[in-house]
Design a protein around this motif. Structure first.
Motif, PDB file in Angstrom:
ATOM      1  N   PRO A  51      42.293 -23.629 -79.333  1.00 38.87           N
ATOM      2  CA  PRO A  51      40.774 -23.931 -78.780  1.00 38.87           C
ATOM      3  C   PRO A  51      40.502 -23.562 -77.453  1.00 38.87           C
ATOM      4  O   PRO A  51      39.396 -23.031 -77.078  1.00 38.87           O
ATOM      5  N   ILE A  52      41.618 -23.172 -76.798  1.00 41.91           N
ATOM      6  CA  ILE A  52      41.117 -22.531 -75.355  1.00 41.91           C
ATOM      7  C   ILE A  52      40.848 -21.099 -75.517  1.00 41.91           C
ATOM      8  O   ILE A  52      39.982 -20.562 -74.941  1.00 41.91           O
ATOM      9  N   LEU A  53      41.402 -20.454 -76.443  1.00 46.54           N
ATOM     10  CA  LEU A  53      41.207 -18.812 -76.655  1.00 46.54           C
ATOM     11  C   LEU A  53      39.523 -18.926 -77.134  1.00 46.54           C
ATOM     12  O   LEU A  53      39.046 -18.189 -76.769  1.00 46.54           O
ATOM     13  N   ILE A  54      39.390 -19.842 -78.076  1.00 47.39           N
ATOM     14  CA  ILE A  54      37.981 -19.803 -78.340  1.00 47.39           C
ATOM     15  C   ILE A  54      37.082 -19.937 -77.522  1.00 47.39           C
ATOM     16  O   ILE A  54      36.015 -19.004 -77.296  1.00 47.39           O
ATOM     17  N   VAL A  55      37.124 -20.781 -76.549  1.00 42.32           N
ATOM     18  CA  VAL A  55      36.502 -21.006 -75.443  1.00 42.32           C
ATOM     19  C   VAL A  55      36.406 -19.858 -74.347  1.00 42.32           C
ATOM     20  O   VAL A  55      35.220 -19.369 -74.230  1.00 42.32           O
ATOM     21  N   GLN A  56      37.429 -19.179 -74.016  1.00 42.72           N
ATOM     22  CA  GLN A  56      37.659 -17.903 -73.318  1.00 42.72           C
ATOM     23  C   GLN A  56      36.833 -16.933 -74.119  1.00 42.72           C
ATOM     24  O   GLN A  56      36.168 -16.077 -73.457  1.00 42.72           O
ATOM     25  N   ASP A  57      36.809 -16.570 -75.379  1.00 41.40           N
ATOM     26  CA  ASP A  57      36.400 -15.689 -76.223  1.00 41.40           C
ATOM     27  C   ASP A  57      34.782 -15.898 -75.965  1.00 41.40           C
ATOM     28  O   ASP A  57      34.300 -14.887 -75.850  1.00 41.40           O
ATOM     29  N   VAL A  61      32.791 -12.665 -74.946  1.00 39.78           N
ATOM     30  CA  VAL A  61      31.748 -12.063 -76.007  1.00 39.78           C
ATOM     31  C   VAL A  61      30.419 -12.098 -75.236  1.00 39.78           C
ATOM     32  O   VAL A  61      29.610 -11.045 -75.393  1.00 39.78           O
ATOM     33  N   TRP A  62      29.903 -13.043 -74.473  1.00 36.20           N
ATOM     34  CA  TRP A  62      28.817 -13.075 -73.634  1.00 36.20           C
ATOM     35  C   TRP A  62      28.549 -11.991 -72.711  1.00 36.20           C
ATOM     36  O   TRP A  62      27.747 -11.249 -72.797  1.00 36.20           O
ATOM     37  N   LEU A  76      38.461  -2.285 -88.494  1.00 33.62           N
ATOM     38  CA  LEU A  76      39.533  -3.144 -88.169  1.00 33.62           C
ATOM     39  C   LEU A  76      39.532  -4.621 -88.705  1.00 33.62           C
ATOM     40  O   LEU A  76      40.562  -5.110 -89.056  1.00 33.62           O
ATOM     41  N   LEU A  77      38.528  -4.989 -88.715  1.00 35.12           N
ATOM     42  CA  LEU A  77      38.325  -6.710 -89.124  1.00 35.12           C
ATOM     43  C   LEU A  77      38.712  -7.010 -90.379  1.00 35.12           C
ATOM     44  O   LEU A  77      39.302  -7.923 -90.626  1.00 35.12           O
ATOM     45  N   ALA A 178      38.225 -12.539 -80.709  1.00 42.31           N
ATOM     46  CA  ALA A 178      37.060 -13.785 -81.046  1.00 42.31           C
ATOM     47  C   ALA A 178      36.869 -14.013 -82.452  1.00 42.31           C
ATOM     48  O   ALA A 178      36.952 -15.133 -82.905  1.00 42.31           O
ATOM     49  N   ALA A 179      36.529 -12.856 -83.236  1.00 37.22           N
ATOM     50  CA  ALA A 179      36.048 -13.025 -84.641  1.00 37.22           C
ATOM     51  C   ALA A 179      37.498 -13.338 -85.382  1.00 37.22           C
ATOM     52  O   ALA A 179      37.536 -14.156 -86.260  1.00 37.22           O
TER      53      ALA A 179
END
Length: 252
Positions: A51-57, A61-62, A76-77, A178-179
């Protein structure tokens, strides 16, 4: 929620490293999980960190929302998603140490090659690896990210030779992971790793996570492009050496 002070002694520098990584110093965040593993189990640590990574992402991203390479993301995705799914299916059967050893070898050899060729007066021309290579390295990134939180080196092996502009290289990496992290979220839930207790601990660390990501963004923008990529090569070597140590110690 974890209230052991020794946990936070390890978690605070780990979250700062993750923030610097999400701010642009790709790869340095891989040093965070070994710190967390000093005080709690790696599985519990991964549940707190995701969850910390998702918040930092979201912050990254912004900031870099206009600076990312569509071709790389498109290539790549799909491989990364397939690799993460394969990692989920084999999570109980694949040795973390073997994966760490393999990724460590790739990281060290690639980082040394790029560093010494470019530092030796032989600047390498930009090259665009093909689609098949992108699917392969994307798949390896997704797999190693799911199994051992070591997705950065395979991504860098594919993208660095292209010599993208610095902000585009950083932005592509941030959007890619992030994805990938959002794709991994339901897989971690299916593995039973995300609990109310782990989410409460993650929430306490959110302010530091956001602040350290912004710090990474500001620092990256102050580093000249040539020095930035030299630093990325050095980080790949350091992280690769750490993975070699962890994998070799576990296997032998």
């Amino acid at each position: 929620m974890i209230d052991d002070p020794f946990f936070y002694i390890a978690a605070i520098p780990a979250v700062i490293l993750l923030g610097l990584s999400k701010g642009g110093f790709t790869g340095v965040g891989m040093l965070a999980m070994p710190l967390i593993a000093l005080v709690i189990s790696p599985i519990r640590g991964a549940a707190i960190i995701l969850p910390i990574l998702i918040v930092q992402d979201a912050v990254g991203v912004w900031v870099y929302r206009k600076a990312w390479d569509r071709r790389n993301m498109a290539i790549l995705l799909p491989g990364a998603f397939a690799g993460a799914l394969l990692g989920y299916l084999f999570a109980a059967r694949v040795s973390d140490e073997a994966i760490a050893l393999a990724v460590g070898v790739i990281s060290v050899l690639f980082g040394l090659r790029r560093l010494f060729l470019e530092r030796g007066g032989r600047p390498l021309e930009p090259s665009r690896p093909g689609i098949a290579a992108g699917v392969l390295w994307g798949g390896m990134s997704g797999f190693t990210s799911m199994i051992a939180n070591a997705g950065a080196p395979p991504f860098q092996v594919y993208v660095i030779p292209q010599k993208l502009p610095k902000e585009m290289f950083v932005g592509t990496g941030i959007l890619f992971f992030a994805a990938l992290n959002w794709f991994k979220l339901p897989l971690f839930i299916a593995l039973g790793q995300l609990t109310g207790d782990s989410l409460k601990t993650s929430f306490v660390l959110f302010p530091l996570a956001i602040a350290s990501t912004w710090a990474g963004v500001l620092l990256v923008r102050k580093v000249p492009a040539e020095r930035f990529f030299t630093l990325i090569y050095l980080l790949m070597i350091v992280v690769g050496a750490k993975l070699l140590w962890d994998g070799g110690r576990g296997l032998f």
